[in-house]
Design an enzyme around this catalytic site. Structure first.
Site, PDB file in Angstrom:
ATOM      1  CG  ASN A 147      24.945   4.945  -0.845  1.00 62.58           C
ATOM      2  OD1 ASN A 147      25.686   4.014  -1.358  1.00 62.58           O
ATOM      3  ND2 ASN A 147      25.262   5.950  -0.664  1.00 62.58           N
ATOM      4  NE  ARG A 152      14.003   5.344  -0.203  1.00 65.71           N
ATOM      5  CZ  ARG A 152      15.012   6.364   0.269  1.00 65.71           C
ATOM      6  NH1 ARG A 152      16.738   6.045  -0.041  1.00 65.71           N
ATOM      7  NH2 ARG A 152      14.914   7.485   1.130  1.00 65.71           N
ATOM      8  NE  ARG A 202      19.542   8.650  -3.253  1.00 62.45           N
ATOM      9  CZ  ARG A 202      19.309   8.063  -1.627  1.00 62.45           C
ATOM     10  NH1 ARG A 202      18.375   8.568  -0.901  1.00 62.45           N
ATOM     11  NH2 ARG A 202      19.934   7.120  -1.080  1.00 62.45           N
ATOM     12  CE  LYS A 246      25.907   4.023  -9.856  1.00 58.92           C
ATOM     13  NZ  LYS A 246      24.753   3.863  -9.380  1.00 58.92           N
ATOM     14  N   PRO A 263      29.981   1.147 -15.900  1.00 58.40           N
ATOM     15  CG  PRO A 263      27.815   2.212 -15.970  1.00 58.40           C
ATOM     16  CD  PRO A 263      28.984   1.377 -16.690  1.00 58.40           C
ATOM     17  CG  ASP A 265      27.097  -1.113  -9.813  1.00 55.85           C
ATOM     18  OD1 ASP A 265      27.439  -2.519  -9.892  1.00 55.85           O
ATOM     19  OD2 ASP A 265      25.345  -1.253  -9.657  1.00 55.85           O
ATOM     20  CG  HIS A 267      24.749  -6.090  -9.100  1.00 57.67           C
ATOM     21  ND1 HIS A 267      24.398  -6.863  -8.583  1.00 57.67           N
ATOM     22  CD2 HIS A 267      23.974  -4.804  -8.884  1.00 57.67           C
ATOM     23  CE1 HIS A 267      22.659  -6.972  -7.610  1.00 57.67           C
ATOM     24  NE2 HIS A 267      22.531  -5.550  -7.907  1.00 57.67           N
ATOM     25  CG  PHE A 314      23.984  -4.567 -14.382  1.00 61.67           C
ATOM     26  CD1 PHE A 314      25.089  -4.017 -12.644  1.00 61.67           C
ATOM     27  CD2 PHE A 314      22.474  -4.223 -13.771  1.00 61.67           C
ATOM     28  CE1 PHE A 314      24.159  -3.040 -11.714  1.00 61.67           C
ATOM     29  CE2 PHE A 314      22.209  -3.748 -13.212  1.00 61.67           C
ATOM     30  CZ  PHE A 314      22.541  -3.064 -11.957  1.00 61.67           C
TER      31      PHE A 314
END
Length: 323
Positions: A147, A152, A202, A246, A263, A265, A267, A314
């Site tokens: 997320n 970041r 996290r 993922k 993976p 996600d 996208h 991607f």
């Protein structure tokens, strides 16, 4: 005192690797563009710069030299001299990292033949490769990715390295550190410290996964997953705190040699809905069942290197690379 080697090179056409896309597309988060077309990071505990032209990749390595009496007299001489064996070792490290044993142009040709959607993306995005990363760095980087956005994630990983890695050198206004070892992230107090740095939930996953990794054998256990089948590696990774489908597929693809791992996600789900699987058009989110359907579809379509084809699409879908 920092010494830099001369620029070294090996032949590699841009169709085989586009550094600007491969290093910025969200596989690794520690490469910085320090000048136009020049990228710098820490690889195999060495600070390395990369650049390229149409036919070659160029690399330069940096080291901190002790400021001895002799060196004080030679401050003007900041060239790091490498022998032929050291030069070859560095080239082999880069060839392994970029998996240059895989002929990307042949893969693009195959994907173009079987998939018209891929053909449209490939025209504008040649040279997107999958990196073969250190699995420790790959694991904890992608726990941070949950997320999150690339900017970041990059900041979080920089904090991990600054606080738990080993300092290598300072150069051009930037500090360079190794990525933390598993035991450094498993110590008591890591979760609390990371929460104070803004890692949120996290933080717990990082410390707990590090502790679980240590129980299984640490770095050597992660490396051993390269030699087991994809489904087994995936199953063992998902057992770690903070690692879902993922993230496990990212690790399988980007550091454990599972070239068919795809993976999924947001996208990739949107790409699948819009261009490949109209049956998903009424789905609002990715369930476990939907995830498996998307992976199976792409593996069937793109073959053994499905994960590599996924990385091209991607990348093409990332905002900064859209044309």
């Amino acid at each position: 005192m920092i010494r830099a080697s001369k620029w070294l090179s090996f032949p590699c056409p841009i169709a085989q690797i586009d550094l600007s896309k491969t290093l910025k597309c969200g596989q690794s988060f520690r490469w910085f563009e320090v000048a136009k077309g020049e990228w710098r990071s820490v690889l195999s505990n060495r600070v390395i710069s990369l650049k390229q032209d149409a036919e070659s990749v160029y690399f330069q390595v940096y080291e901190k030299a002790p400021l001895t009496a002799q060196n004080r007299k030679r401050k003007h001489d900041n060239e790091l001299e490498l022998n032929s064996s050291e030069e070859k070792k560095l080239e082999l490290i880069l060839r392994d990292y970029f998996q240059l044993n895989v002929d990307l142009t042949n893969l693009y040709r195959f994907w173009n033949d079987v998939d018209p959607h891929f053909s449209r993306a490939a025209t504008s995005h040649p040279g997107v490769r999958v990196l073969r990363q250190d699995p420790v760095e790959n694991l904890f980087s992608f726990i941070c990715s949950s997320n999150n956005n690339i900017s970041r994630i990059t900041g979080m990983i920089e904090k991990l390295c600054c606080n738990y890695g080993q300092h290598l050198l300072s150069y051009d206004g930037r500090e360079y550190y190794t990525f933390p070892e598993v035991d450094a992230l498993a110590k008591d107090g890591v979760e609390g410290a990371l929460r104070e740095m803004g890692f949120g939930y996290r933080a717990k996953f990082i410390q707990k996964s590090a502790q679980e990794c240590l129980k299984k054998g640490g770095r050597e256990w992660l490396l051993s997953l390269r030699s087991v089948p994809y489904e087994e590696a995936r199953k063992q990774l998902i057992a770690l705190p903070g690692v879902g489908p993922k993230v496990s597929d990212c690790i399988c693809l980007m550091s454990l040699d599972k070239t068919n791992a795809v993976p999924v996600d947001t996208h990739v789900w949107q790409i699948a809905k819009k261009m490949y699987m109209k049956s998903l058009s009424d789905k609002k989110s990715v369930t476990d069942k939907t995830y498996k359907e998307i992976v199976t579809h792409f593996q069937s379509l793109w073959g053994e290197y499905a994960g590599w084809a996924h990385s091209v699409l991607f990348t093409a879908d990332l905002k900064e690379f859209r044309l």
